[in-house]
Design an enzyme around this catalytic site. Structure first.
Site, PDB file in Angstrom:
ATOM      1  N   ASP A  56       0.935  -1.271   0.008  1.00 35.01           N
ATOM      2  CA  ASP A  56       0.031  -0.418  -0.358  1.00 35.01           C
ATOM      3  C   ASP A  56       1.139   1.300   0.130  1.00 35.01           C
ATOM      4  OD1 ASP A  56      -1.427   2.380   0.812  1.00 35.01           O
ATOM      5  OD2 ASP A  56      -2.701   1.149   2.108  1.00 35.01           O
ATOM      6  N   ARG A 110       4.625   2.207   9.476  1.00 37.61           N
ATOM      7  CA  ARG A 110       4.966   2.744   9.100  1.00 37.61           C
ATOM      8  C   ARG A 110       5.800   3.862   9.991  1.00 37.61           C
ATOM      9  NH1 ARG A 110      -1.506   3.797   8.515  1.00 37.61           N
ATOM     10  NH2 ARG A 110      -1.945   1.819   6.886  1.00 37.61           N
ATOM     11  N   GLN A 125      -4.392  -3.231  12.744  1.00 40.49           N
ATOM     12  CA  GLN A 125      -5.993  -3.503  12.321  1.00 40.49           C
ATOM     13  C   GLN A 125      -6.735  -5.130  12.025  1.00 40.49           C
ATOM     14  OE1 GLN A 125      -5.411  -0.015   9.487  1.00 40.49           O
ATOM     15  NE2 GLN A 125      -5.993  -1.705   7.854  1.00 40.49           N
ATOM     16  N   ASP A 236     -14.501   7.496   4.830  1.00 39.38           N
ATOM     17  CA  ASP A 236     -13.598   7.504   6.324  1.00 39.38           C
ATOM     18  C   ASP A 236     -14.362   7.156   7.567  1.00 39.38           C
ATOM     19  OD1 ASP A 236     -11.324   7.092   5.246  1.00 39.38           O
ATOM     20  OD2 ASP A 236     -10.371   9.046   5.665  1.00 39.38           O
ATOM     21  N   GLU A 249     -10.656   8.774  13.465  1.00 39.38           N
ATOM     22  CA  GLU A 249     -11.110   7.700  12.066  1.00 39.38           C
ATOM     23  C   GLU A 249     -10.849   6.857  12.680  1.00 39.38           C
ATOM     24  OE1 GLU A 249      -8.341   5.721   8.817  1.00 39.38           O
ATOM     25  OE2 GLU A 249      -8.565   8.318   8.770  1.00 39.38           O
ATOM     26  N   SER A 252     -10.567   3.514   7.424  1.00 40.14           N
ATOM     27  CA  SER A 252     -10.591   3.762   5.977  1.00 40.14           C
ATOM     28  C   SER A 252     -11.169   2.334   4.911  1.00 40.14           C
ATOM     29  CB  SER A 252      -9.372   4.320   5.540  1.00 40.14           C
ATOM     30  OG  SER A 252      -9.104   4.547   4.232  1.00 40.14           O
TER      31      SER A 252
END
Length: 335
Positions: A56, A110, A125, A236, A249, A252
């Protein structure tokens, strides 16, 4: 790095009680999500080959963690940012049919995240993906799926309240739908993030649709990779989070690109060279199933339901020592 310290913060659960609650939420939610959305639990990779094009690309500027492997000379491996594209390949290879889907426990790094109350370099997630028919690539399908996810989250609130009534956060009764274009027309003087906060504060929970394409002012509401979500059919899920006075959030998601929207979005993003990658060639040739999918943040959901001020209270990650010290002084205990 911006750290928000709520006034008179009280976590209401000890660290060990919090760990028990985290396990309960994660175990219970994934079972309910799998059952209600007809998803099967499968195993997923922590890293992929760079040459596959499966990683991604997020906003296109984040650097993946890369390494080589003795058994694959000349190949660069990348720790995943998410499994947005890999899941679609898995649905094809495992023979899933329309109406069937999968979910997996996704862990990512990340490295370029700005560390604050909501963001960590460690991402956990539930990544999920479901096969749909081409004629189901509609706004109605998207909204129906969003309502299903909202219902599952609401049910989790009641489950957590039963076990931890002193700690649970009360969630709104419904979810509000709006596009980024409509939101920009309502609040043209505000930044995209300020618009999100304004509309989510008003409604409690919002599904903000159509993220990635340019708005009337020539700028996108937010970045979104051009090769997984269809920018006209994504969004979102945002909850208003009083503890930090901002929109949180949780997910997504979106209906994924088909042949036409992939070609269009690659051109708009200036990434037409990706069409030569194996994954993209398969998609453009019509060899992959049409799907809808997304990610639901595990730590974000725990943070929401337990009303925690920092994501580090519900996941073990790396934080600057100064942040740890300040948090500790205010009863924010980072794992």
């Amino acid at each position: 790095m911006e750290l928000i310290i709520p006034e008179k913060y009280d976590p209401r659960l000890t660290i060990r009680e919090t760990q028990d609650a985290i396990k309960y939420i994660r175990d219970t939610f994934q079972k309910e999500m799998g059952r209600e959305m007809h998803l099967e639990r499968i195993s997923a990779p922590l890293f992929v080959e760079k040459s596959s094009g499966l990683n991604d690309d997020l906003n296109g500027v984040e650097r993946p963690v890369q390494f080589d492997m003795a058994g694959l000379p000349g190949e660069t491996l990348e720790v995943v940012h998410s499994l947005a594209k890999w899941k679609r390949m898995a649905l094809k290879e495992y023979g899933f049919k329309p109406g069937e889907g999968l979910y997996t426990n996704m862990n990512a790094i990340r490295r370029d995240e700005e560390l604050d109350n909501l963001h960590s370099c460690y991402v956990d997630q539930w990544d999920w993906e479901k096969v749909i028919r081409k004629e189901e690539r509609t706004t109605e399908t998207l909204m129906e799926t969003v309502r299903e996810i909202f219902k599952i989250i609401k049910h989790m609130q009641h489950e957590v309240w039963y076990k931890y009534p002193q700690a649970v956060k009360q969630l709104p009764e419904d979810i509000f739908f709006i596009t980024t274009g409509e939101l920009a027309e309502m609040y043209p003087e505000l930044t995209p993030k300020e618009r999100e906060n304004r509309i989510t504060r008003e409604h409690g929970c919002v599904f903000l649709m159509q993220i990635g394409d340019k708005l009337a002012d020539g700028k996108p509401h937010d970045g979104r990779a051009p090769d997984y979500d269809d920018w006209k059919l994504n969004g979102d899920i945002l909850f208003w989070f009083d503890t930090l006075n901002c929109a949180l959030e949780i997910s997504s998601m979106g209906i994924r690109v088909d042949e036409a929207s992939l070609a269009e979005q690659l051109k708009k993003a200036g990434c037409e060279e990706r069409a030569k990658l194996p994954y993209h060639k398969m998609l453009l040739n019509g060899e992959l199933p049409y799907t809808i999918g997304g990610g639901i943040g595990q730590s974000r959901l725990c943070m929401l339901l337990l009303d925690r001020a920092h994501i580090g209270e519900v996941q073990a990650s790396i934080w600057p020592e100064e942040m740890r010290r300040i948090c500790r002084e205010h009863k924010i205990y980072l794992l």
